[in-house]
Design a protein around this motif. Sequence first.
Motif, PDB file in Angstrom:
ATOM      1  N   LEU A   1      38.112  46.575  52.140  1.00 29.38           N
ATOM      2  CA  LEU A   1      36.671  46.347  52.277  1.00 29.38           C
ATOM      3  C   LEU A   1      36.357  45.174  53.199  1.00 29.38           C
ATOM      4  O   LEU A   1      35.637  45.317  54.175  1.00 29.38           O
ATOM      5  CB  LEU A   1      36.000  46.137  50.918  1.00 29.38           C
ATOM      6  CG  LEU A   1      36.124  47.288  49.924  1.00 29.38           C
ATOM      7  CD1 LEU A   1      35.350  46.954  48.658  1.00 29.38           C
ATOM      8  CD2 LEU A   1      35.633  48.596  50.519  1.00 29.38           C
TER       9      LEU A   1
ATOM     10  N   GLN B   1      30.423  37.219  46.451  1.00 32.80           N
ATOM     11  CA  GLN B   1      29.928  38.594  46.504  1.00 32.80           C
ATOM     12  C   GLN B   1      30.697  39.407  47.535  1.00 32.80           C
ATOM     13  O   GLN B   1      31.375  38.875  48.409  1.00 32.80           O
ATOM     14  CB  GLN B   1      28.430  38.573  46.857  1.00 32.80           C
ATOM     15  CG  GLN B   1      27.716  39.906  46.860  1.00 32.80           C
ATOM     16  CD  GLN B   1      27.824  40.647  45.543  1.00 32.80           C
ATOM     17  OE1 GLN B   1      28.853  41.298  45.306  1.00 32.80           O
ATOM     18  NE2 GLN B   1      26.801  40.528  44.698  1.00 32.80           N
ATOM     19  N   TYR B   2      30.598  40.745  47.419  1.00 33.14           N
ATOM     20  CA  TYR B   2      31.061  41.606  48.505  1.00 33.14           C
ATOM     21  C   TYR B   2      30.382  41.206  49.811  1.00 33.14           C
ATOM     22  O   TYR B   2      29.273  40.672  49.819  1.00 33.14           O
ATOM     23  CB  TYR B   2      30.724  43.071  48.216  1.00 33.14           C
ATOM     24  CG  TYR B   2      31.567  43.731  47.162  1.00 33.14           C
ATOM     25  CD1 TYR B   2      32.927  43.962  47.365  1.00 33.14           C
ATOM     26  CD2 TYR B   2      30.993  44.179  45.970  1.00 33.14           C
ATOM     27  CE1 TYR B   2      33.697  44.603  46.400  1.00 33.14           C
ATOM     28  CE2 TYR B   2      31.751  44.813  44.997  1.00 33.14           C
ATOM     29  CZ  TYR B   2      33.104  45.026  45.222  1.00 33.14           C
ATOM     30  OH  TYR B   2      33.853  45.665  44.273  1.00 33.14           O
TER      31      TYR B   2
END
Length: 402
Positions: A276, A67-68
């Motif tokens: 990110l 996941q992020y």
Amino acid sequence: MDWSQVFATRMGRMKASEIRELLKLLDQPDIISFAGGIPDPALFPADAFARAFADAMRPGEAGVALQYSVSEGYKPLREWIAARMAGLGVPCGVDNILITSGSQQALDYLGKLMLSPGDTALVTSPTYLGALGAFNAYEPRYARLDPMRNAEPAALAAEAADAGSAIKFAYLSADFANPTGETLSRAGREALLDRAAALDIAVIEDAAYQELRYDGTPVPPILALDVARSGGIENTRTIYCGSFSKTLAPGLRVGWVCAAREVIGRLVLMKQAADLHSATLNQIATNHVARAEFDAHVARIKAVYAGRRDRMLAALSREMPAGVEFTRPEGGMFVWLTLDPAIDAAELLARAVRDERVAFVPGGAFFADGSGRNTLRLSFSCASDAQIDEGIARLGRLLRQS
């Protein structure tokens, strides 16, 4: 389309890495290569990583790994790093740690953070080629950093001002530096901090090789000396760039920055805008392996690399003609040679590959001002004893003919 009309001016400062190009020589089996400053893949803790990745992908765990995640990095790994830094004399918390995609990304971010076009970066001569590549994108000017014999701070500042510039930071690798293998003494580190304080600039400490000490007395990191002076990490000017690339595995691209929270907060904004966060799965696996066997694994690879260093130093002592000087590193992966001033190491490399089938890295690329043409870097990390003996004999034969 004429693409040159849309490229930014910074592209004129960006060049292909000579080292990355030389790594292509590794695909030629008859060449003895001392070019790549890379860990020996035979020493990677592959089984430990296989178990770590399997654990990370178990039902109930895989959702986190795939996941992020937060830009700062996987918290358990940052906790492990913070504890490690405390053991080096840098008490800090997870908010002082940012996980990056290798320490190379950290250098890029720090150049972006501090350099406007025309600003001055103080760098050693020679210095790590990758740092120059990272900083070049932000169009700085360079001035020479010599911690033990540098110009007075006022003279450095005046020189920069005359060029319409401001000095922003000093960058160096203090332990077993790439490319020279040399280590800055404690007195040199203290002198650097004095100079940085007088100039009110940052210090970027590239600690990629710090764990790879084979003999001699350990020297505290510059950041640890800074903490001792200032009373705490939030008062320091030093930014520490660490990496698992030289100890565990470079392919996972896991590094970190340790610094005051004000600096980390700015770098987090850059991380958010760039990618990110670093790969969560890789961070989880690195955390598992680091906690399970970091010290034992580092001890194993140090024993191997120390033997190869000793073998190369013995071969150089035996094979090099008079006038060739070389460093005697206490750790790391490199030996630095200084040749007769009349010899151009780039031209020597062409002859070495053609006539003797041996490769190294010419030293000129490590100098911001383009000097150092009579120097070269040898790496012993991936060479067997037989390759070291034969390769250095070939290089000595070539130099005696020059």
